[in-house]
Design a protein around this motif. Structure first.
Motif, PDB file in Angstrom:
ATOM      1  N   SER A 115     -11.181  13.681  13.053  1.00 36.37           N
ATOM      2  CA  SER A 115     -10.674  12.845  11.970  1.00 36.37           C
ATOM      3  C   SER A 115      -9.174  12.945  11.796  1.00 36.37           C
ATOM      4  O   SER A 115      -8.592  12.216  11.010  1.00 36.37           O
ATOM      5  N   VAL A 116      -8.543  13.877  12.489  1.00 33.65           N
ATOM      6  CA  VAL A 116      -7.087  14.009  12.355  1.00 33.65           C
ATOM      7  C   VAL A 116      -6.421  12.899  13.155  1.00 33.65           C
ATOM      8  O   VAL A 116      -6.621  12.789  14.355  1.00 33.65           O
ATOM      9  N   PRO A 117      -5.642  12.043  12.457  1.00 32.42           N
ATOM     10  CA  PRO A 117      -5.027  10.918  13.157  1.00 32.42           C
ATOM     11  C   PRO A 117      -4.139  11.394  14.298  1.00 32.42           C
ATOM     12  O   PRO A 117      -3.432  12.391  14.182  1.00 32.42           O
ATOM     13  N   LEU A 152       0.863  -1.191   0.000  1.00 30.58           N
ATOM     14  CA  LEU A 152       0.000   0.000   0.000  1.00 30.58           C
ATOM     15  C   LEU A 152       0.891   1.231   0.000  1.00 30.58           C
ATOM     16  O   LEU A 152       1.580   1.500   0.978  1.00 30.58           O
ATOM     17  N   ASP A 153       0.908   1.952  -1.118  1.00 31.63           N
ATOM     18  CA  ASP A 153       1.795   3.100  -1.264  1.00 31.63           C
ATOM     19  C   ASP A 153       1.015   4.388  -1.014  1.00 31.63           C
ATOM     20  O   ASP A 153       0.341   4.892  -1.902  1.00 31.63           O
ATOM     21  N   GLU A 154       1.090   4.906   0.181  1.00 27.40           N
ATOM     22  CA  GLU A 154       0.385   6.132   0.570  1.00 27.40           C
ATOM     23  C   GLU A 154      -1.085   6.097   0.142  1.00 27.40           C
ATOM     24  O   GLU A 154      -1.560   7.008  -0.525  1.00 27.40           O
ATOM     25  N   PRO A 155      -1.828   5.055   0.531  1.00 30.61           N
ATOM     26  CA  PRO A 155      -3.181   4.895  -0.016  1.00 30.61           C
ATOM     27  C   PRO A 155      -4.161   5.978   0.424  1.00 30.61           C
ATOM     28  O   PRO A 155      -5.199   6.147  -0.205  1.00 30.61           O
ATOM     29  N   THR A 156      -3.868   6.708   1.488  1.00 25.03           N
ATOM     30  CA  THR A 156      -4.852   7.701   1.943  1.00 25.03           C
ATOM     31  C   THR A 156      -4.331   9.126   1.852  1.00 25.03           C
ATOM     32  O   THR A 156      -5.017  10.065   2.225  1.00 25.03           O
ATOM     33  N   THR A 157      -3.115   9.294   1.322  1.00 25.24           N
ATOM     34  CA  THR A 157      -2.502  10.621   1.337  1.00 25.24           C
ATOM     35  C   THR A 157      -3.279  11.636   0.506  1.00 25.24           C
ATOM     36  O   THR A 157      -3.346  12.818   0.843  1.00 25.24           O
ATOM     37  N   ALA A 158      -3.873  11.175  -0.604  1.00 28.39           N
ATOM     38  CA  ALA A 158      -4.549  12.121  -1.486  1.00 28.39           C
ATOM     39  C   ALA A 158      -5.973  12.428  -1.016  1.00 28.39           C
ATOM     40  O   ALA A 158      -6.687  13.188  -1.646  1.00 28.39           O
ATOM     41  N   LEU A 159      -6.378  11.826   0.100  1.00 24.81           N
ATOM     42  CA  LEU A 159      -7.772  11.978   0.530  1.00 24.81           C
ATOM     43  C   LEU A 159      -7.906  13.015   1.638  1.00 24.81           C
ATOM     44  O   LEU A 159      -6.956  13.293   2.364  1.00 24.81           O
ATOM     45  N   ASP A 160      -9.109  13.551   1.783  1.00 24.04           N
ATOM     46  CA  ASP A 160      -9.381  14.459   2.889  1.00 24.04           C
ATOM     47  C   ASP A 160      -9.381  13.683   4.206  1.00 24.04           C
ATOM     48  O   ASP A 160      -9.632  12.481   4.216  1.00 24.04           O
ATOM     49  N   VAL A 161      -9.176  14.385   5.317  1.00 25.74           N
ATOM     50  CA  VAL A 161      -9.109  13.680   6.606  1.00 25.74           C
ATOM     51  C   VAL A 161     -10.364  12.881   6.904  1.00 25.74           C
ATOM     52  O   VAL A 161     -10.289  11.765   7.403  1.00 25.74           O
ATOM     53  N   GLY A 189       5.916  42.313   9.837  1.00 17.88           N
ATOM     54  CA  GLY A 189       4.533  42.672  10.125  1.00 17.88           C
ATOM     55  C   GLY A 189       3.559  42.354   9.006  1.00 17.88           C
ATOM     56  O   GLY A 189       2.480  42.930   8.935  1.00 17.88           O
ATOM     57  N   VAL A 190       3.940  41.409   8.130  1.00 14.16           N
ATOM     58  CA  VAL A 190       3.053  41.064   7.021  1.00 14.16           C
ATOM     59  C   VAL A 190       1.903  40.189   7.537  1.00 14.16           C
ATOM     60  O   VAL A 190       2.063  39.438   8.494  1.00 14.16           O
ATOM     61  N   GLY A 191       0.720  40.366   6.952  1.00 11.34           N
ATOM     62  CA  GLY A 191      -0.431  39.551   7.323  1.00 11.34           C
ATOM     63  C   GLY A 191      -0.540  38.346   6.406  1.00 11.34           C
ATOM     64  O   GLY A 191      -0.177  38.421   5.234  1.00 11.34           O
ATOM     65  N   TYR A 192      -1.002  37.212   6.939  1.00 12.29           N
ATOM     66  CA  TYR A 192      -1.173  36.018   6.106  1.00 12.29           C
ATOM     67  C   TYR A 192      -2.630  35.583   6.071  1.00 12.29           C
ATOM     68  O   TYR A 192      -3.285  35.528   7.104  1.00 12.29           O
ATOM     69  N   LEU A 193      -3.101  35.274   4.883  1.00 12.16           N
ATOM     70  CA  LEU A 193      -4.349  34.528   4.767  1.00 12.16           C
ATOM     71  C   LEU A 193      -3.899  33.121   4.403  1.00 12.16           C
ATOM     72  O   LEU A 193      -3.404  32.873   3.309  1.00 12.16           O
ATOM     73  N   PHE A 194      -4.011  32.211   5.353  1.00  9.79           N
ATOM     74  CA  PHE A 194      -3.364  30.911   5.224  1.00  9.79           C
ATOM     75  C   PHE A 194      -4.401  29.841   4.921  1.00  9.79           C
ATOM     76  O   PHE A 194      -5.214  29.484   5.771  1.00  9.79           O
ATOM     77  N   ILE A 195      -4.358  29.356   3.685  1.00 15.01           N
ATOM     78  CA  ILE A 195      -5.332  28.353   3.270  1.00 15.01           C
ATOM     79  C   ILE A 195      -4.725  26.973   3.455  1.00 15.01           C
ATOM     80  O   ILE A 195      -3.625  26.706   2.966  1.00 15.01           O
ATOM     81  N   THR A 196      -5.415  26.093   4.167  1.00 15.24           N
ATOM     82  CA  THR A 196      -4.848  24.769   4.414  1.00 15.24           C
ATOM     83  C   THR A 196      -5.951  23.770   4.754  1.00 15.24           C
ATOM     84  O   THR A 196      -7.069  24.148   5.093  1.00 15.24           O
ATOM     85  N   HIS A 197      -5.615  22.482   4.622  1.00 17.47           N
ATOM     86  CA  HIS A 197      -6.551  21.458   5.083  1.00 17.47           C
ATOM     87  C   HIS A 197      -6.001  20.822   6.356  1.00 17.47           C
ATOM     88  O   HIS A 197      -6.632  19.960   6.945  1.00 17.47           O
ATOM     89  N   ASP A 198      -4.796  21.262   6.751  1.00 21.85           N
ATOM     90  CA  ASP A 198      -4.109  20.620   7.856  1.00 21.85           C
ATOM     91  C   ASP A 198      -4.397  21.366   9.162  1.00 21.85           C
ATOM     92  O   ASP A 198      -3.918  22.476   9.388  1.00 21.85           O
TER      93      ASP A 198
END
Lengths: 275, 545
Positions: B524-526, B184-193, B472-481
């Protein structure tokens, strides 16, 4: 043998030698040609001998000298046509891909229109109407040929245009010309180079065909195509004279295609092994 | 886990001895790796990209990807060395005795053939079953894998099912010949949590029910911890250490493993980033809506970023978080609402915006590989915004490039190189330097670390944080993590189907009372415990009743 880090197979080496010899002859023609190509030096259709290596033609001119002279016109014209058609095709193709929307639609439909016309017939009509001097010939063939270049340039650029670095340039506020020249062109070079070789040999054959039909290069100038036409009567008299220019056309075309095949192979390998 | 009633000699199913794999240049990408696998046992292979995990997995099928060549060692399948077999014998083993499940199911299925025909292909090709048997077995697998409408599921084409379902269908395909070993080569890596947890549970059940041995390859220790009996840690193609899962998690003996475990645990713990009052917002979006054709990707979303503030947008793929970024920068014109910078409303489309507003909002991409022009030097890439926005002389640009390179922690002499020679982490640093070159007020980070390895991603996050403190820069940080969100975000917005369902200071979002969707995401986060998966599943079953 290796070139730019890639192994060069025997066929490509052979192709390069053929191209080199042809280029050399085209450039240094006047200095290496044994006789003046327009001088009548003997009897018409004299056989080949130690002085006249390939014999004399219908007016008693040296065939070898005329071949050397014809190389310059044949190759030079094909080169001009190809370069012009690439300039037109790449700029319009890239513009269509980058601008998208209606610019793309309009340019693509114009190209479809030109592509739908049979090239030879269309060239025939244009050249009959506008006359057959060399600038008209070059521009006509370049415009017809640029439609094929447009198709390729557009499809290559559409893929590159979708990459993030082009979007980054657009977000920066860069203009169309910068995006085409700096972001897309350097990444589109390999397929375009391969296409250049292919288009060059098509242009070369096309001039030869037009000259053979009598609407290409006009006398007293001669290219290999018109020489085949001039000598074609000798076929029925068991003469091999028309085969000299015809053979030269075939040889250069094959040589170019050997090199193009190699460039295409190298390019497709390097794109498939990239992750 | 050895089943006691089987004779010990037959128990051992796969043995890899001193395996070496080379690329054509002679570099060893796997060097001296040995492992043993018993029936019913799951061995987890852990490591960052380039550690040789997948190469080892494929070597179990005696297969070298691309130009890789197995150069040394032995691969013994029940005592038979695969390296000594001829190609025909090898083909008979692949799929039939050792099967492979790839990371991207979408790329592994032929889009033009119905799923069931692809699942039945293996047993038919190997001559193990006749058509009716193969079909019955495929349907049984679909049932076992809990696929919706299992009896008709296979009649669909791959593009007609979801990513998680396709991943399960690939598991069915791998099990179709009842192999002894699954790779099984990273079988769940491409999936959402939330999808990962379902697939993970089913894969675990499948392995247990059929007593299959498995090599489970992943970069995520917490995922491997749920399924593996033992774990092997790899780095640069060499073994770092091997041990029972609990020992690796609780008492790793090597420094590298220690770093991996500590890094993964850091993601689980809530950081103490306070959401102290910030100045008035620099960048605001009010009720913005974005539409692709007839599909509304973003519905009336409002969000703001202040100076020196990090605002995280979390959500699963398709939740509209990247579309929100495209709306703000003007790549996707807004249908309703407005984007404001320093209180001034921006034109809805990119082309109508002036250079100064473009300069003040910069974007960092997910894939640094395609975000940098491979035919420009790093000096050209970073220097262009400097020259373009500030009209500097070439000498000034050069000095600024050197300064920016120092700022992102790269040597100054990189300016003359092409980006293609750099690693993923270094490329992302170049992207950050390019964004900083414009001296922006806000940087929109679109999943800037999800294409990177854990330790590298951590370095990038630290760099971003340091730059924020300095500039002092602001970030809009988009992530699923969610782990990243907890560590760096002052405020968080949770997106679901184009809408923000919860928004507020990070500490509040991640503390009860939760929005139900936030809770589902969070649970759902392992976690770094071997019993996490079972616990969550029991809990979910209990609440469902």
């Amino acid at each position: 043998m290796k070139l730019f880090g890639h192994k060069v197979p025997f066929t490509a080496q052979l192709g390069m030698v053929i191209i080199f010899i042809n280029a050399f002859v085209a450039i240094f023609g006047p200095w290496i040609s044994p006789f003046d190509p327009t001088d009548m030096v003997g009897d018409s259709w004299a056989d080949a001998d130690a002085t006249y290596w390939l014999g004399l033609d219908n007016l008693g001119r040296d065939i070898l000298s005329r071949m050397i002279d014809g190389a310059r016109l044949s190759i030079g014209l094909a080169l001009m046509i190809t370069m012009l058609s690439f300039s037109i095709g790449i700029v319009t193709g890239f513009t269509a891909a980058v601008m998208g929307k209606w610019v793309d639609i309009i340019l693509s439909r114009i190209v479809d229109l030109l592509l739908s016309l049979p090239t030879l017939i269309f060239a025939f009509v244009v050249l009959s109407v506008l006359g057959t001097d060399i600038p008209v010939l070059v521009v006509t063939l370049a415009v017809l040929d640029s439609t094929r270049v447009f198709r390729l340039a557009r499809s290559v650029a559409v893929n590159i245009n979708a990459l993030d670095f082009v979007e980054a340039a657009r977000l920066r506020g860069e203009g169309l010309w910068w995006i085409i020249r700096k972001e897309i062109l350097p990444n589109a070079v390999p397929p375009l180079v391969a296409e250049f070789g292919l288009r060059f040999s098509f242009a070369f054959l096309f001039i030869a065909a037009l000259s053979f039909l009598g609407i290409g290069v006009q006398p007293p100038d001669a290219d290999w195509g018109s020489m085949v036409r001039d000598y074609r009567d000798m076929i029925s008299l068991d003469g091999i004279q028309p085969l000299y220019p015809a053979g030269a056309i075939a040889l250069l075309t094959i040589g170019i295609n050997f090199v193009v095949d190699w460039i295409l192979a190298v390019h497709s390998n390097s794109t498939t092994t990239e992750p | 886990m050895a089943t006691p009633d089987i004779h010990p000699n037959h128990d051992l199913i796969l043995q890899i001895d001193h395996l070496a794999v080379e690329v054509p240049s002679g570099t060893r990408i796997v060097d001296d790796v040995s492992l043993e696998l018993r029936r019913g046992e799951v061995l987890g292979l852990i490591g960052e990209s380039g550690a040789g995990k997948s190469t080892i997995g494929l070597a179990a099928l005696h297969y070298g990807r691309g130009a890789c060549r197995i150069a040394g060692g032995a691969i013994l399948l029940e005592g038979v060395d695969l390296r000594k077999l001829d190609p025909v014998a090898c083909r008979n083993i692949r799929g039939r005795r050792v099967a492979y499940i790839a990371q991207s199911a979408a790329a592994a299925f032929n889009p033009a053939i119905r799923i069931i025909d692809q699942v039945m292909e293996g047993p038919l090709w190997h001559g193990l079953m006749n058509e009716a048997e193969a079909r019955a077995w495929a349907l049984e697998l679909f049932h076992a894998l809990d696929l919706p409408n299992p009896d008709t599921f296979g009649d669909r084409y791959p593009h007609q099912v979801s990513g998680g379902q396709l991943q399960r269908a690939m598991a069915a395909m791998a099990m179709s010949c009842r192999p002894d070993i699954l790779v099984l080569d990273e079988p769940t890596t491409a999936l959402d949590v939330t999808t990962q947890i379902e697939v993970l549970a089913l894969l675990k059940k499948l392995i247990r029910d059929f007593n299959t041995a498995a090599l489970y390859i992943s970069h995520d220790l917490a995922v491997v911890a749920q399924v593996a009996d033992r774990i092997m840690v790899l780095r640069h193609g060499k073994m770092v250490e091997t041990g029972p899962t609990s020992q690796i998690l609780l008492a790793p003996s090597m420094d590298y493993t220690h770093a991996l475990v500590a890094e993964r645990k850091a993601a689980d713990t809530l950081s103490v980033i306070s959401s102290e009052r910030h100045d008035k917002p620099v960048l605001e979006a009010h009720d913005v809506t974005g539409i692709y054709g007839t599909f509304t990707a973003v519905k009336k979303v409002s969000i703001s970023v202040a100076r020196g503030e990090t605002v995280a947008v979390v959500g699963e793929s398709g939740s509209g978080k990247s579309s929100l970024a495209r709306l703000i920068v003007g790549l996707l014109p807004t249908k309703t609402g407005a984007v404001k910078l320093h209180g001034e409303t921006l034109a809805p489309a990119l082309r109508q915006r002036n250079l100064d507003t473009l300069r003040k909002v910069q974007l960092i991409y997910q894939q640094p590989d395609v975000a940098l022009n491979p035919h420009q030097t790093i000096g050209e890439i970073i220097g262009r915004p400097v020259a373009f926005y500030f009209n500097r002389t070439p000498a000034e640009v050069k000095a600024r490039v050197a300064e920016l390179l120092r700022l992102v922690g790269l040597p100054e002499d990189y300016a003359g190189r092409l980006s293609t020679a750099l690693s993923g982490g270094q490329k992302q640093r170049i992207c950050i330097a390019r964004a900083l070159a414009a001296e922006p007020d806000v940087i929109i980070c679109d999943e800037p670390t999800s294409a990177l390895d854990q330790l590298v991603a951590d370095e990038i996050l630290k760099l971003l944080k340091m730059l924020q403190d300095d500039l002092g820069v602001g970030y809009l940080f988009i992530t699923h993590d969610l782990g990243i969100v907890r560590r760096i975000a002052h405020r968080t917005a949770v997106m679901l189907k184009g809408e923000i369902v919860a928004q507020g200071p990070t500490a509040e979002i991640f503390a009860p009372p939760f929005h139900p969707y936030t809770e589902k995401l969070l649970s759902s986060v392992p976690e770094m415990r071997t019993d996490w998966l079972d616990e969550v599943l029991t809990k979910r079953v209990a609440t469902a009743r």
